[in-house]
Design an enzyme around this catalytic site. Structure first.
Site, PDB file in Angstrom:
ATOM      1  N   ARG A 177       0.691  -1.238  -0.004  1.00 46.06           N
ATOM      2  CA  ARG A 177       0.020  -0.052  -0.065  1.00 46.06           C
ATOM      3  C   ARG A 177       0.850   1.259   0.058  1.00 46.06           C
ATOM      4  NH1 ARG A 177      -5.473  -1.637   3.173  1.00 46.06           N
ATOM      5  NH2 ARG A 177      -5.468  -3.832   2.365  1.00 46.06           N
ATOM      6  N   GLU A 212       0.640   4.077   0.914  1.00 47.51           N
ATOM      7  CA  GLU A 212       0.055   5.012   2.055  1.00 47.51           C
ATOM      8  C   GLU A 212       1.091   6.079   2.419  1.00 47.51           C
ATOM      9  OE1 GLU A 212      -3.281   2.969   4.323  1.00 47.51           O
ATOM     10  OE2 GLU A 212      -1.492   1.879   4.349  1.00 47.51           O
ATOM     11  N   ARG A 260       1.424   2.278  13.306  1.00 45.18           N
ATOM     12  CA  ARG A 260       0.427   1.146  13.100  1.00 45.18           C
ATOM     13  C   ARG A 260       0.279   0.946  11.435  1.00 45.18           C
ATOM     14  NH1 ARG A 260      -4.937   2.967  15.574  1.00 45.18           N
ATOM     15  NH2 ARG A 260      -3.733   3.166  17.436  1.00 45.18           N
ATOM     16  N   HIS A 261       1.126   1.523  10.559  1.00 49.16           N
ATOM     17  CA  HIS A 261       1.028   1.289   9.273  1.00 49.16           C
ATOM     18  C   HIS A 261       2.441   0.937   8.654  1.00 49.16           C
ATOM     19  CE1 HIS A 261      -2.688   3.849   9.726  1.00 49.16           C
ATOM     20  NE2 HIS A 261      -2.967   2.987   8.597  1.00 49.16           N
ATOM     21  N   GLU A 278      -7.240  -1.087  15.059  1.00 45.85           N
ATOM     22  CA  GLU A 278      -8.102  -2.218  14.249  1.00 45.85           C
ATOM     23  C   GLU A 278      -6.893  -3.302  13.744  1.00 45.85           C
ATOM     24  OE1 GLU A 278      -9.707  -0.158  10.312  1.00 45.85           O
ATOM     25  OE2 GLU A 278      -8.992  -1.989   9.771  1.00 45.85           O
ATOM     26  N   SER A 318     -10.563  -6.069   9.318  1.00 44.69           N
ATOM     27  CA  SER A 318     -11.997  -5.779   8.946  1.00 44.69           C
ATOM     28  C   SER A 318     -12.503  -6.593   7.682  1.00 44.69           C
ATOM     29  CB  SER A 318     -11.964  -4.256   8.107  1.00 44.69           C
ATOM     30  OG  SER A 318     -10.878  -4.149   7.056  1.00 44.69           O
ATOM     31  N   ARG A 360      -0.099  -6.325  12.906  1.00 40.38           N
ATOM     32  CA  ARG A 360      -0.858  -5.774  14.134  1.00 40.38           C
ATOM     33  C   ARG A 360      -0.951  -6.850  15.231  1.00 40.38           C
ATOM     34  NH1 ARG A 360      -4.569  -1.089  11.630  1.00 40.38           N
ATOM     35  NH2 ARG A 360      -2.947   0.004  10.384  1.00 40.38           N
TER      36      ARG A 360
HETATM   37  P1  AMO Z   1      -8.260  -3.562   5.258  1.00 42.70           P
HETATM   38  O1  AMO Z   1      -7.829  -2.367   4.166  1.00 42.70           O
HETATM   39  O2  AMO Z   1      -8.798  -2.977   6.357  1.00 42.70           O
HETATM   40  O3  AMO Z   1      -9.176  -4.401   4.539  1.00 42.70           O
HETATM   41  O4  AMO Z   1      -7.025  -4.286   5.628  1.00 42.70           O
HETATM   42  C1  AMO Z   1      -7.158  -5.371   6.552  1.00 42.70           C
HETATM   43  C2  AMO Z   1      -6.193  -5.169   7.908  1.00 42.70           C
HETATM   44  O5  AMO Z   1      -4.909  -5.338   7.291  1.00 42.70           O
HETATM   45  C3  AMO Z   1      -4.016  -4.422   8.457  1.00 42.70           C
HETATM   46  N1  AMO Z   1      -3.311  -3.624   7.354  1.00 42.70           N
HETATM   47  C4  AMO Z   1      -2.403  -2.728   7.528  1.00 42.70           C
HETATM   48  N2  AMO Z   1      -1.625  -3.141   8.719  1.00 42.70           N
HETATM   49  C5  AMO Z   1      -0.159  -2.200   8.463  1.00 42.70           C
HETATM   50  N3  AMO Z   1      -0.101  -1.214   7.523  1.00 42.70           N
HETATM   51  C6  AMO Z   1      -1.010  -1.324   6.671  1.00 42.70           C
HETATM   52  N4  AMO Z   1      -0.670  -0.314   5.408  1.00 42.70           N
HETATM   53  C7  AMO Z   1      -2.163  -1.796   6.452  1.00 42.70           C
HETATM   54  N5  AMO Z   1      -3.266  -1.705   5.797  1.00 42.70           N
HETATM   55  C8  AMO Z   1      -4.048  -2.866   6.379  1.00 42.70           C
HETATM   56  C9  AMO Z   1      -5.028  -3.849   9.186  1.00 42.70           C
HETATM   57  C10 AMO Z   1      -6.543  -3.906   8.722  1.00 42.70           C
HETATM   58  O6  AMO Z   1      -7.418  -4.096   9.511  1.00 42.70           O
HETATM   59  N6  AMO Z   1      -9.813  -6.554   1.703  1.00 42.70           N
HETATM   60  C11 AMO Z   1     -10.105  -5.880   3.012  1.00 42.70           C
HETATM   61  C12 AMO Z   1     -10.286  -7.196   4.000  1.00 42.70           C
HETATM   62  C13 AMO Z   1     -11.650  -7.733   3.807  1.00 42.70           C
HETATM   63  O7  AMO Z   1     -12.742  -7.155   3.606  1.00 42.70           O
HETATM   64  O8  AMO Z   1     -11.701  -9.028   3.706  1.00 42.70           O
HETATM   65  C14 AMO Z   1      -8.868  -5.202   3.425  1.00 42.70           C
HETATM   66  O9  AMO Z   1      -7.770  -5.293   2.805  1.00 42.70           O
HETATM   67  O10 AMO Z   1      -5.001  -4.723  10.325  1.00 42.70           O
END
Ligand code: AMO
Length: 421
Positions: A201, A203, A209-210, A344, A347, A395
């Site tokens: 990602r 971002e 946390r990211h 979180e 999701s 996480r």
């Molecule tokens: P989402 O984008 O909420 O949902 O990602 C799911 C979980 O992945 C973790 N996460 C991350 N951890 C660290 N750094 C990041 N940049 C990051 N992005 C996500 C989080 C988050 O809750 N496709 C949907 C899931 C689904 O509906 O099945 C999805 O990707 O813990």
């Protein structure tokens, strides 16, 4: 019983010489064990000579005996009869492997391979491996099949802004943000799948946390009656992982000073609207329909903890705050988040499995259904009602090891600044 013979290969973490005795603190790299190797001049002058010249950080092999009577309080005592130096450091170690002098996180990340000689570091990554295998164990025993979907993709599922783009033989391609589209397509032929997978990602934020490359435990299940079934699997999975870590990683938890308690069950189901009420009472102004940011999540986490809940679902999210693949229920959606103490972890939700409604959802989100035709096709051949979740592995390990920063639990983290090592 006589003394037991041993061969021990590993690294020297510290050296102490007292009179005619050299004490080496040695680790074997394969466990959390620490050995105190005792080399006596009176017993073997030549080996003692070699030991007294040894440098901290050297890779060695010791042959010796484990005495029946153990004097050392720290680690298993081994009396060396032979010592071979396999590799000496040519630079000073960037950190103290014995952990007596603590190291900064930046130094640890820069030199993770040496940092792993510290007991706490080994403990974190041993727990990470246990979390992954416990998750596999739970999912396999519930009939989920492990799958592997492409990480080079032609379309994203989680919003265009966070896509890493690359050139694929002259075509535009992206690194996979999540296996979302593929795990759903598989619901046309397999009823339960999971994947341990990286998420890429783009971002641009720098938070604790990211990461730009994180790992997820992705789950999808077909023929569901309701979203509750999916939450049940996620709750069971979390509970199993915590229980397994407690059961098999007590030494690792001790090394980290973590007293792990299993989350209170059943997990509380908190309505999105209730969450807004809580936030309002805490002085936050959030409009209905907005997604919750890290600050809001943290505030809710503290509130919930006071109420006695560490893990809780937030349910009945507005559809506007959720992606196109989530099933709509009027203004609401069949989506949920799982939070643990304000972080979180996952999701998920029930998906839109009806072809026409899905096409419509894509349009409403301002996307072009033509860009998703490869995905939409799978919905033409008897796609059952289905749903799933993405659980952030990093996480999850972060909360289990009580680490403050996600980078602590990732060997070679990728963030905005870090591409190497
Ligand atoms: P989402 O984008 O909420 O949902 O990602 C799911 C979980 O992945 C973790 N996460 C991350 N951890 C660290 N750094 C990041 N940049 C990051 N992005 C996500 C989080 C988050 O809750 N496709 C949907 C899931 C689904 O509906 O099945 C999805 O990707 O813990």
């Amino acid at each position: 019983m006589s003394a037991q013979s041993v061969k021990l290969s590993g690294w020297v973490n510290s050296i102490r010489a007292v009179g005619g005795i050299v004490f080496l603190e040695v680790i074997d790299g394969g466990s959390l064990d620490i050995y105190t190797v005792v080399v006596k001049k009176s017993r073997n002058p030549e080996v003692w000579q070699r030991a007294s010249k040894i440098k901290t950080g050297s890779a060695i092999t010791i042959r010796g005996t484990i005495p029946e009577v153990q004097v050392s309080k720290r680690g298993l005592e081994v009396h060396a009869t032979n010592l071979e130096v396999l590799a000496e450091p040519i630079d000073l170690l960037p950190l103290d492997p014995a952990g007596t002098t603590p190291a900064l996180l930046d130094t640890i990340i820069e030199h993770r391979y040496v940092a792993l000689r510290m007991a706490k570091q080994r403990a974190i990554f041993r727990i990470r491996a246990i979390v992954a295998s416990a998750a596999r164990e739970y999912l396999e025993s519930n009939g989920f099949l492990e799958v592997h979907t492409p990480k080079i993709c032609g379309a994203g599922a989680e919003g265009g802004a966070t896509l890493f783009q690359l050139d694929y033989f002259g075509r535009r391609a992206f690194l996979s943000q999540s296996p979302q589209l593929y795990k759903q397509m598989l619901m046309c032929g397999i009823s339960r799948v999971y994947e341990l997978t990286p998420y890429f990602r783009a971002e641009p934020h720098s938070t604790i946390r990211h990461l730009n490359e994180s790992w997820g435990i992705d789950v999808e299940m077909g023929f569901i009656d309701s979203v509750e079934e999916i939450m049940g699997i996620l709750e069971g999975l979390i509970a199993h992982v915590f229980a397994r870590v407690k059961e098999v990683a007590s030494r690792e938890l001790d090394a980290l000073g973590v007293k792990l308690s299993e989350p209170r069950r059943p997990f509380k189901h908190l309505d999105y609207s209730e969450a807004l009420e809580i936030l309002k009472s805490l002085g936050f102004e959030i409009d209905w329909g907005q997604d919750l940011g890290s600050t809001e999540e943290k505030a809710i986490g503290e509130f919930m903890l006071k109420e006695g809940y560490d893990a809780y679902f937030i349910v009945n999210y507005p559809w506007d705050a959720k992606p196109f693949y989530i099933m709509r229920k009027g203004k609401l959606s069949a989506a949920f988040d799982l939070d643990y103490k304000g972080l979180e972890l996952a999701s998920g939700g029930q998906r839109e499995h009806r072809y026409n409604e899905l096409v419509e959802n894509i349009r409403i989100k301002g996307l072009n259904p033509d860009d998703f035709s490869f995905y939409l096709k799978a919905f033409k051949y008897g796609m059952p009602p289905h749903g799933g979740f993405g659980l952030g592995l990093d996480r999850l390990v972060m909360v289990i090891t009580q680490s403050q920063n996600i980078r602590e639990v990732v060997l070679f983290p990728r963030d905005r600044q870090r591409l190497l090592p």
